[in-house]
Design an enzyme around this catalytic site. Structure first.
Site, PDB file in Angstrom:
ATOM      1  CB  CYS A 182      37.076 -32.373 -18.479  1.00 18.95           C
ATOM      2  SG  CYS A 182      36.498 -30.656 -18.401  1.00 18.95           S
TER       3      CYS A 182
ATOM      4  CD  GLU B  44      37.246 -35.804 -20.906  1.00 24.51           C
ATOM      5  OE1 GLU B  44      36.513 -35.270 -21.743  1.00 24.51           O
ATOM      6  OE2 GLU B  44      38.206 -35.231 -20.367  1.00 24.51           O
TER       7      GLU B  44
END
Length: 366
Positions: free
Chosen positions: A323, A357
């Site tokens: 992330c 992401e």
């Protein structure tokens, strides 16, 4: 709880710009292609948090402009699931005339599923008594016409659960469904569609193996359970007590027998595996009996620390879900002496934001 007004017509352009950034990020690793997974342009978030604003008899949800900190009245939430939007309207209409439930209420959290279940958490600046609970029970009953709803009250050092504190999500991956218990105030993937695409991508690159899988930061078993059929056995670690309990329960719920979940941090597991740390949990799980050649990691924003990098570098294949592009690229550089990137993907988990992401596969150099 910040919010920028969005225009869904701009999503394709924003996605393209984000994808270009990711391709540039991976350019030093000599990748020919980065797969891009597109989110729905609206109603993609399965959870949301709102502050509650009291103005005379009026009561409404607010979020804040991230630049000016100006209050934004939220009568609807375009990123939120259709169920969140439906519950938002009905809930506020029920709270407004109810002096017990609205008194010192300052925040409402929604957690929804694709199967029509929801948890509504009401947060207060006051202790919650039996009168509050009686009113909350009636509130829950009134909301059942919309969805299967659980209501939880929170105050300082206090939590009142009316019936349950979890919902069951159905995660669909490559034509197969997995049930996933999701607990209030525990981490869950916010974008259901993108989550299914991430799992499918990880399964495809994991392949079918006769050896075992090691997973670090397994959470509630989101990747663990679908990937279990790709391997002989799975050894999964997680530090959160509630997530470990959910992962084990999810394995039982799906009748998956080849998964062992151990409550240990990645650092503790690394030390136990190398023999530097004696651990009853590691011994009970018989961690040295596993023949792991693939490792899957989904770390927090800080990425992998030095000890964990040293651990994962021992494996033939690393599947890394990230992330944070900055720490991911740092970790890839750290692993470049032993591994090379063979596949990469961008998953637009958070449309209309700068958050990215990504997933990469690293294979040991021959």
């Amino acid at each position: 709880m910040t919010y920028k007004r969005i225009d869904t017509s701009e999503y394709p352009q924003q996605l393209a710009q984000k994808a270009d950034r990711v391709r540039e990020m991976f350019r030093p690793f000599h990748l020919n292609e980065v797969e891009v997974f597109e989110s729905p342009a609206s109603h993609y978030r399965m959870r949301a948090e709102f502050r509650v604003w009291h103005e005379g008899d009026d009561l409404y949800y607010i979020m804040f402009n991230p630049e000016t900190r100006e209050k934004i009245r939220m009568n609807e939430f375009i990123p939120g699931s259709l169920l969140i939007n439906e519950l938002m309207k009905e809930l506020i209409s029920l709270l407004k005339p109810n002096d017990v439930l609205r008194r010192k209420l300052f925040q409402v959290d929604f957690l929804t599923t694709t199967t029509g279940e929801a948890i509504i958490s009401l947060l207060y600046h006051r202790p919650l008594d039996d009168q509050w609970e009686q009113e909350a029970i009636q509130l829950r009953e009134a909301l059942t016409s919309i969805a299967k709803v659980e209501v939880i009250g929170r105050a300082r050092k206090q939590k009142r659960v009316l019936y349950k504190e979890s919902v069951t999500e159905e995660v669909k991956v490559d034509g197969k469904s997995y049930l996933s218990l999701q607990t209030e105030n525990s981490f869950t993937q916010p974008n259901a569609i993108i989550n299914q695409q991430m799992i499918s991508w990880a399964k495809r690159h994991a392949g079918n193996n006769s050896h075992d899988l090691l997973e670090l930061y397994c959470g509630n078993g989101n990747f663990t359970l679908p990937l279990a059929e790709n391997f002989n056995r799975v050894l999964a670690t997680e530090i959160s007590k509630s997530s470990v309990a959910a992962a084990r329960e999810n394995a039982e719920l799906n009748n998956i027998k080849n998964v062992t979940v151990v409550r240990m941090s990645a650092e503790e597991f690394s030390a136990a595996l190398s023999g530097e740390l004696e651990s009853k949990r590691a011994a009970d799980a018989e961690i040295h009996s596993f023949d792991c050649q693939t490792v899957l990691v989904d770390p927090p924003r800080a990425g992998l620390d030095k000890d964990t990098l040293k651990l994962v570098s021992q494996y033939q294949r690393i599947i890394y879900i990230s992330c944070n592009p900055e720490t991911l690229t740092e970790n890839i550089h750290d692993l470049s002496s032993s591994h090379k990137v063979t596949a990469a993907a961008m998953f637009d988990q958070f449309p209309y934001t700068d958050h990215i992401e990504t997933g990469v596969v690293l294979e040991r150099k021959s």
